[in-house]
Design an enzyme around this catalytic site. Structure first.
Site, PDB file in Angstrom:
ATOM      1  N   TYR A  35       0.859  -1.190   0.000  1.00  0.00           N
ATOM      2  CA  TYR A  35       0.000   0.000   0.000  1.00  0.00           C
ATOM      3  C   TYR A  35       0.887   1.230   0.000  1.00  0.00           C
ATOM      4  CZ  TYR A  35      -4.249   2.658   0.947  1.00  0.00           C
ATOM      5  OH  TYR A  35      -5.298   3.543   0.856  1.00  0.00           O
ATOM      6  N   LYS A  64     -20.988 -19.726 -11.013  1.00  0.00           N
ATOM      7  CA  LYS A  64     -20.207 -19.613 -12.247  1.00  0.00           C
ATOM      8  C   LYS A  64     -18.777 -19.167 -11.938  1.00  0.00           C
ATOM      9  CE  LYS A  64     -20.468 -18.192 -16.964  1.00  0.00           C
ATOM     10  NZ  LYS A  64     -21.292 -17.667 -18.044  1.00  0.00           N
ATOM     11  N   ASP A  95     -27.352 -14.612 -17.948  1.00  0.00           N
ATOM     12  CA  ASP A  95     -28.757 -14.641 -17.521  1.00  0.00           C
ATOM     13  C   ASP A  95     -29.450 -13.294 -17.708  1.00  0.00           C
ATOM     14  OD1 ASP A  95     -28.411 -17.253 -16.942  1.00  0.00           O
ATOM     15  OD2 ASP A  95     -28.342 -17.032 -14.773  1.00  0.00           O
ATOM     16  N   ASP A 135     -24.724 -17.433 -22.517  1.00  0.00           N
ATOM     17  CA  ASP A 135     -25.942 -18.138 -22.912  1.00  0.00           C
ATOM     18  C   ASP A 135     -26.041 -18.226 -24.430  1.00  0.00           C
ATOM     19  OD1 ASP A 135     -26.692 -18.412 -20.273  1.00  0.00           O
ATOM     20  OD2 ASP A 135     -27.853 -16.585 -20.237  1.00  0.00           O
ATOM     21  N   ALA A 165     -36.184 -19.409 -30.122  1.00  0.00           N
ATOM     22  CA  ALA A 165     -35.569 -18.269 -30.818  1.00  0.00           C
ATOM     23  C   ALA A 165     -35.084 -17.211 -29.840  1.00  0.00           C
ATOM     24  CB  ALA A 165     -36.572 -17.654 -31.802  1.00  0.00           C
ATOM     25  N   ALA A 180     -29.919 -18.316 -26.900  1.00  0.00           N
ATOM     26  CA  ALA A 180     -29.162 -19.471 -27.399  1.00  0.00           C
ATOM     27  C   ALA A 180     -29.569 -19.834 -28.823  1.00  0.00           C
ATOM     28  CB  ALA A 180     -29.363 -20.663 -26.460  1.00  0.00           C
ATOM     29  N   ASN A 239     -33.694 -27.008 -19.742  1.00  0.00           N
ATOM     30  CA  ASN A 239     -33.250 -27.354 -18.404  1.00  0.00           C
ATOM     31  C   ASN A 239     -34.235 -26.796 -17.376  1.00  0.00           C
ATOM     32  OD1 ASN A 239     -31.443 -28.587 -16.696  1.00  0.00           O
ATOM     33  ND2 ASN A 239     -29.823 -27.060 -16.921  1.00  0.00           N
TER      34      ASN A 239
END
Length: 415
Positions: free
Chosen positions: A44, A99, A141, A165, A198, A201, A301
């Site tokens: 620091y 994730k 998401d 995605d 549609a 993905a 899913n």
């Protein structure tokens, strides 16, 4: 039904207990020691002032002197989380933490959730303003079409930005489809494909397989694609199509015979069906109308468009799902750790089409002798990340996306 339902209930209860016990799944660790005043002066003030002055003169030195070279922001607004829908930023935190664990365990990447509570018109600006500390942005998401608009707005900010995605899923689907063709003897460029769904993905898979936005010289395109949404087959003459820019693009670039009707009509004679939609929408009767040895990727899913056993009994040649307990798990976790690892290793400015295609072919090539129940490696196979990352690094350099910096430290791979 009693057994699986009970097992899932136990799993949910155990997961709640795990999260309560650890108060989340990730934490920050210091890399340097802090035992005396000299340590403090180095880490620091005053010592850190020299580092800040150097970066102020040359911002690229942030890749050398800070966590930037190995850190990803996982950005979400919680508008489409798993199968739970629009549950908001707070409820998205545990998913983004999960994730982050995958990034760390599989690719050695430090990733941190950045969850916004509401999507708004300045969302892209918000992300741009936090970008200096990160070497890449993983969008996660976020509902369509917002995810398309956001990703487009963030290209060109100097670091890779990828909506997993979309592109992670498309990369894995391409790799799986290449090996499914090797198993069934079908020619990739002759495939007539139906895509059920549609959304994010479905759009990205369509773009990749039909070269929408890709250089046609990079790899062969499938023969044709028919995309179906909740209203049936997307075609150029469908009423109301012009209000959705992305479905308009699909209509212009696919369904060359202008077929109309339902999902069942679309599947008649098709070689492959890729489902990224809702459970139970594909029936055995539909599969029986397809070409011989059809390829079925039922990726909804937690429940697929059709169960593997039903698809196989109806004549499917190769079946894949997003579920880990079935053979041929088609999951974007096979792609994104290696893609971002390779991108960070060369301090990439973006993720090019060449990098995504390299990842797909690396995935396919990882399985030396594909068979009907093994067209992809397992998600937790550590060697997959190294293979994908190596291919992505080479493609980044070849496509001009690698920064020309010397002595940039990277964390490497976990042990």
């Amino acid at each position: 039904m009693t057994g699986p339902k009970k097992k899932r209930t136990n799993l949910y209860a155990e997961s709640l207990a795990l999260h309560e016990q650890y108060r989340g799944k990730i934490e920050v660790h210091a890399k340097v020691r802090l035992k005396n005043r000299r340590d403090l002066s180095l880490a620091y003030t005053p010592g850190v002032g020299a580092v800040s002055r150097a970066i102020a003169e040359n911002p690229d030195l942030a890749w050398k002197y800070t966590l930037k070279a190995n850190t990803i922001a996982i950005v979400s607004d919680g508008s489409r989380v798993l199968s739970l829908g629009n549950i908001g930023g707070y409820a998205a935190i545990p998913v983004m933490e999960g994730k982050a664990v995958l990034f760390k365990k599989l690719a050695g990447i430090d990733a941190f959730p950045v969850c916004f509570e509401n999507y708004h018109t300045e969302f892209a600006d918000d992300i741009k303003n936090i970008a200096p500390v990160f070497g890449g942005i993983a969008l996660e998401d976020i509902a369509a079409p917002k995810c398309f608009e956001l990703e487009e707005a963030l290209q060109g900010i100097g670091i890779p930005v990828m909506h997993d995605d979309q592109h992670g899923t498309a990369v894995v689907v391409l790799g799986a489809l290449l090996n499914a063709c090797r198993v069934t003897g079908k020619a990739f460029e002759d495939l007539n494909v139906v895509i059920c769904g549609a959304g994010a993905a479905g759009f990205a898979i369509t773009r990749m397989l039909r070269h929408i936005g890709y250089d046609p010289g990079l790899f062969p395109s499938v023969n044709d694609i028919i995309v179906c949404d909740t209203q049936g087959i997307i075609h150029r003459d469908r009423e109301g199509l012009y209000t959705n820019k992305y479905k308009f693009i699909i209509a212009e670039e696919t369904n060359r015979r202008r077929r109309t009707g339902t999902l069942a009509d679309a599947m008649d004679g098709a070689d492959a069906c890729i489902g990224v939609s809702v459970p139970g929408i594909v029936t055995p009767a539909m599969i029986r109308t397809m070409a011989d040895d059809p390829i079925i990727f039922a990726m909804a899913n937690p429940l697929p468009e059709i169960l593997p056993k039903d698809a196989l009994l109806a004549g499917a040649g190769v079946v894949g799902t997003a579920r880990s307990e079935y053979p041929n798990q088609i999951h974007y976790a096979l792609a994104f750790p290696g893609i971002f690892r390779g991108a960070l290793d060369v301090c990439a400015t973006r993720i090019s089409p060449e990098m995504k295609l390299a990842a797909a072919h690396a995935l396919a090539g990882y399985v030396k002798r594909p068979r009907r129940e093994r067209i992809l490696p397992r998600v937790l196979n550590r060697g997959v990340v190294k293979t994908v990352a190596g291919a992505v690094r080479e493609a980044a350099i070849a496509s001009g996306c690698a920064r020309k910096l010397n002595d940039i430290p990277v964390e490497g791979y976990p042990g």
